[in-house]
Design a protein around this motif. Structure first.
Motif, PDB file in Angstrom:
ATOM      1  N   ASP A 110       0.850  -1.183   0.000  1.00 23.20           N
ATOM      2  CA  ASP A 110       0.000   0.000   0.000  1.00 23.20           C
ATOM      3  C   ASP A 110       0.884   1.230   0.000  1.00 23.20           C
ATOM      4  N   PRO A 111       1.093   1.919  -1.105  1.00 25.61           N
ATOM      5  CA  PRO A 111       0.490   1.621  -2.396  1.00 25.61           C
ATOM      6  C   PRO A 111       1.217   0.471  -3.097  1.00 25.61           C
ATOM      7  N   VAL A 112       0.626  -0.021  -4.184  1.00 24.73           N
ATOM      8  CA  VAL A 112       1.271  -1.081  -4.957  1.00 24.73           C
ATOM      9  C   VAL A 112       2.602  -0.556  -5.499  1.00 24.73           C
ATOM     10  N   LEU A 113       3.654  -1.361  -5.346  1.00 21.15           N
ATOM     11  CA  LEU A 113       4.967  -0.963  -5.852  1.00 21.15           C
ATOM     12  C   LEU A 113       5.123  -1.452  -7.284  1.00 21.15           C
ATOM     13  N   ASN A 114       5.573  -0.555  -8.183  1.00 23.66           N
ATOM     14  CA  ASN A 114       5.753  -0.895  -9.584  1.00 23.66           C
ATOM     15  C   ASN A 114       7.175  -0.542 -10.016  1.00 23.66           C
ATOM     16  N   TYR A 115       7.771  -1.436 -10.769  1.00 22.06           N
ATOM     17  CA  TYR A 115       9.117  -1.234 -11.301  1.00 22.06           C
ATOM     18  C   TYR A 115       9.061  -1.459 -12.806  1.00 22.06           C
ATOM     19  N   LYS A 116       9.680  -0.553 -13.567  1.00 26.20           N
ATOM     20  CA  LYS A 116       9.612  -0.665 -15.025  1.00 26.20           C
ATOM     21  C   LYS A 116      10.950  -0.289 -15.651  1.00 26.20           C
ATOM     22  N   LEU A 117      11.263  -0.967 -16.740  1.00 25.69           N
ATOM     23  CA  LEU A 117      12.459  -0.674 -17.515  1.00 25.69           C
ATOM     24  C   LEU A 117      12.201  -1.116 -18.949  1.00 25.69           C
ATOM     25  N   ASN A 118      12.544  -0.271 -19.930  1.00 23.87           N
ATOM     26  CA  ASN A 118      12.454  -0.708 -21.324  1.00 23.87           C
ATOM     27  C   ASN A 118      13.517   0.000 -22.153  1.00 23.87           C
ATOM     28  N   ASN A 119      13.901  -0.639 -23.222  1.00 24.40           N
ATOM     29  CA  ASN A 119      14.935  -0.099 -24.108  1.00 24.40           C
ATOM     30  C   ASN A 119      14.418   0.114 -25.516  1.00 24.40           C
ATOM     31  N   TYR A 120      13.098   0.307 -25.638  1.00 25.94           N
ATOM     32  CA  TYR A 120      12.506   0.446 -26.970  1.00 25.94           C
ATOM     33  C   TYR A 120      13.119   1.601 -27.742  1.00 25.94           C
ATOM     34  N   ARG A 121      13.137   2.786 -27.134  1.00 27.32           N
ATOM     35  CA  ARG A 121      13.645   3.961 -27.861  1.00 27.32           C
ATOM     36  C   ARG A 121      15.123   3.777 -28.210  1.00 27.32           C
ATOM     37  N   GLU A 122      15.927   3.284 -27.262  1.00 24.68           N
ATOM     38  CA  GLU A 122      17.351   3.131 -27.522  1.00 24.68           C
ATOM     39  C   GLU A 122      17.605   2.124 -28.647  1.00 24.68           C
ATOM     40  N   HIS A 123      16.870   1.012 -28.606  1.00 21.00           N
ATOM     41  CA  HIS A 123      17.076  -0.017 -29.621  1.00 21.00           C
ATOM     42  C   HIS A 123      16.671   0.490 -31.006  1.00 21.00           C
ATOM     43  N   LEU A 124      15.528   1.146 -31.089  1.00 23.97           N
ATOM     44  CA  LEU A 124      15.062   1.632 -32.376  1.00 23.97           C
ATOM     45  C   LEU A 124      15.932   2.759 -32.901  1.00 23.97           C
ATOM     46  N   ALA A 125      16.416   3.604 -31.988  1.00 25.58           N
ATOM     47  CA  ALA A 125      17.310   4.679 -32.405  1.00 25.58           C
ATOM     48  C   ALA A 125      18.616   4.108 -32.955  1.00 25.58           C
ATOM     49  N   ALA A 126      19.133   3.066 -32.291  1.00 27.13           N
ATOM     50  CA  ALA A 126      20.367   2.451 -32.773  1.00 27.13           C
ATOM     51  C   ALA A 126      20.155   1.824 -34.140  1.00 27.13           C
ATOM     52  N   ARG A 127      18.997   1.226 -34.341  1.00 26.87           N
ATOM     53  CA  ARG A 127      18.713   0.608 -35.634  1.00 26.87           C
ATOM     54  C   ARG A 127      18.598   1.669 -36.728  1.00 26.87           C
ATOM     55  N   ALA A 128      17.956   2.792 -36.402  1.00 25.91           N
ATOM     56  CA  ALA A 128      17.838   3.875 -37.386  1.00 25.91           C
ATOM     57  C   ALA A 128      19.209   4.475 -37.691  1.00 25.91           C
ATOM     58  N   ALA A 129      20.058   4.595 -36.662  1.00 25.08           N
ATOM     59  CA  ALA A 129      21.384   5.175 -36.865  1.00 25.08           C
ATOM     60  C   ALA A 129      22.261   4.270 -37.723  1.00 25.08           C
ATOM     61  N   ALA A 130      22.022   2.962 -37.642  1.00 22.34           N
ATOM     62  CA  ALA A 130      22.854   2.010 -38.378  1.00 22.34           C
ATOM     63  C   ALA A 130      22.445   1.872 -39.838  1.00 22.34           C
ATOM     64  N   ALA A 131      21.262   2.389 -40.178  1.00 18.37           N
ATOM     65  CA  ALA A 131      20.803   2.271 -41.567  1.00 18.37           C
ATOM     66  C   ALA A 131      21.767   3.001 -42.497  1.00 18.37           C
ATOM     67  N   PRO A 132      22.191   2.376 -43.617  1.00 20.19           N
ATOM     68  CA  PRO A 132      23.172   3.017 -44.496  1.00 20.19           C
ATOM     69  C   PRO A 132      22.654   4.314 -45.111  1.00 20.19           C
ATOM     70  N   TRP A 133      21.422   4.313 -45.590  1.00 16.10           N
ATOM     71  CA  TRP A 133      20.804   5.507 -46.158  1.00 16.10           C
ATOM     72  C   TRP A 133      19.317   5.462 -45.832  1.00 16.10           C
ATOM     73  N   PRO A 134      18.692   6.614 -45.703  1.00 12.78           N
ATOM     74  CA  PRO A 134      17.243   6.614 -45.495  1.00 12.78           C
ATOM     75  C   PRO A 134      16.503   6.118 -46.728  1.00 12.78           C
ATOM     76  N   ARG A 135      15.345   5.555 -46.500  1.00 12.80           N
ATOM     77  CA  ARG A 135      14.480   5.180 -47.626  1.00 12.80           C
ATOM     78  C   ARG A 135      13.961   6.416 -48.328  1.00 12.80           C
ATOM     79  N   THR A 136      13.612   7.439 -47.534  1.00 13.37           N
ATOM     80  CA  THR A 136      13.020   8.670 -48.063  1.00 13.37           C
ATOM     81  C   THR A 136      13.521   9.867 -47.268  1.00 13.37           C
ATOM     82  N   VAL A 137      13.824  10.945 -47.979  1.00  9.18           N
ATOM     83  CA  VAL A 137      14.067  12.247 -47.343  1.00  9.18           C
ATOM     84  C   VAL A 137      13.011  13.204 -47.882  1.00  9.18           C
TER      85      VAL A 137
END
Length: 344
Positions: A110-137
């Motif tokens: 009381d209150p309920v304890l919540n713990y959260k962790l995610n790497n969605y933004r970091e993972h997707l940002a790294a994938r976008a940064a690694a792309a050789p060229w954009p599909r569209t500008v």
């Protein structure tokens, strides 16, 4: 009776027995806080993937500890921190390899304890940064107050007879892409080019009909982009011949993460020609700031991970000729520079 419940995505290959043992060992600790001897435990496998943010490779692990009553707040907090630390350590190899969200909840607290962790933004940002060229500008024209002010009464003339009520867009196709430092050869019929210093918004994931409030959640980060163009005066037809020559869209190598940049509407821009300052501007002058521009463009155009949206070059872009070099810097984002040469 204490109870452990583990729920996770069906697209994760987990050793549930080992993970359950990790959680239980951490929960038991030294045996004084959370004894589980004889406790009922079980794990639930979710065979249908829960796609958290629209990407099929996203995954989650959720743990619920039902501990019963009789522990004070300090004991519950110590339990939660200890178990969540063990849980994240056990899942570290999964998190290093893919987008993963980890959450844990302690019930009967009381209150309920919540713990959260995610790497969605970091993972997707790294994938976008690694792309050789954009599909569209995609670029936005006439997106600064100075550009519209300079047109004066011309915006009320035929054929449009009013200022733009929606973004004025153009495309920089793949033949225009060039790297930082690469020599840009000006075509034989081009004496000089305008150097449009642009903030490039790089998308982390697919964006379709995005709201302005959520727009920046789709952004991986920002790059410095040079929108090179043959000088022209007409805004009433697409400037393909002027903007789409080979090498006319150099793209900065470094991706500045969203968190490091902060407010994209308060970035200083500087252009130098042969080392001399030729222009100073700011993204504060945009008619449609980044989030609004994303929202309006994605109402009719889907942008994919790695795609780049140019928010608009400052009005009065300086000009450079063969034999000269331009350098662009955008505060908190990075730099980009290219020498210009005459066509061979």
């Amino acid at each position: 009776m204490p109870h452990i419940w583990i729920e996770y995505s069906g697209n994760l290959a987990l050793d549930t027995r080992a993970l359950m043992q990790t959680v239980q060992d951490a929960a038991v600790g030294d045996g004084s806080l959370f004894p589980l001897a004889g406790a009922r435990t079980r794990a639930l496998r979710v065979d249908d993937c829960l796609i958290v943010d629209g990407h099929p490779d996203n995954a989650f692990v959720h743990v619920v500890l039902r501990i019963g009553h009789g522990r004070n707040a300090e004991q519950k907090a110590a339990l939660g921190e200890r178990v969540f630390e063990a849980l994240t350590a056990a899942l570290a190899p999964q998190m290093a390899a893919r987008p993963l969200g980890i959450s844990m909840q302690i019930e009967e607290a009381d209150p309920v304890l919540n713990y959260k962790l995610n790497n969605y933004r970091e993972h997707l940002a790294a994938r976008a940064a690694a792309a050789p060229w954009p599909r569209t500008v995609v670029g936005a024209a006439l997106n600064t107050r100075q550009a519209l002010d300079t047109l004066g009464d011309a915006v009320d003339a035929a054929p449009y007879k009013a200022a733009p009520k929606a973004p004025v867009l153009y495309i920089k196709p793949a033949n225009t892409y060039a790297r930082n430092g690469e020599v840009i050869a000006l075509p034989a019929d081009v004496d000089e080019v305008e150097v449009g210093a642009c903030l490039g918004v790089v998308f982390a994931r697919q964006a379709t009909r995005v709201s302005e409030a959520e727009a920046l959640d789709y952004v991986a980060g920002y790059r410095v982009v040079a929108d090179l163009s043959v000088p022209h005066a007409s805004y009433f037809r697409p400037a393909l011949k002027q903007k789409c020559r080979d090498g006319f869209c150099p793209i900065g190598q470094d991706l500045a993460p969203v968190a490091a940049v902060g407010d994209p509407g308060a970035l200083d821009i500087e252009v130098r020609i042969d080392g001399q300052v030729a222009q100073r501007a700011s993204t504060a002058d945009l008619i449609r700031p980044v989030a609004r521009l994303i929202a309006e463009v994605t109402q009719f155009m889907t942008l994919e991970a790695g795609d780049i949206l140019l928010v608009g070059a400052p009005h009065g872009a300086p000009r450079a000729r063969a034999g000269q070099r331009y350098d662009i810097s955008i505060s908190r984002v990075g730099t980009l520079g290219n020498p210009l040469a005459a066509a061979r």
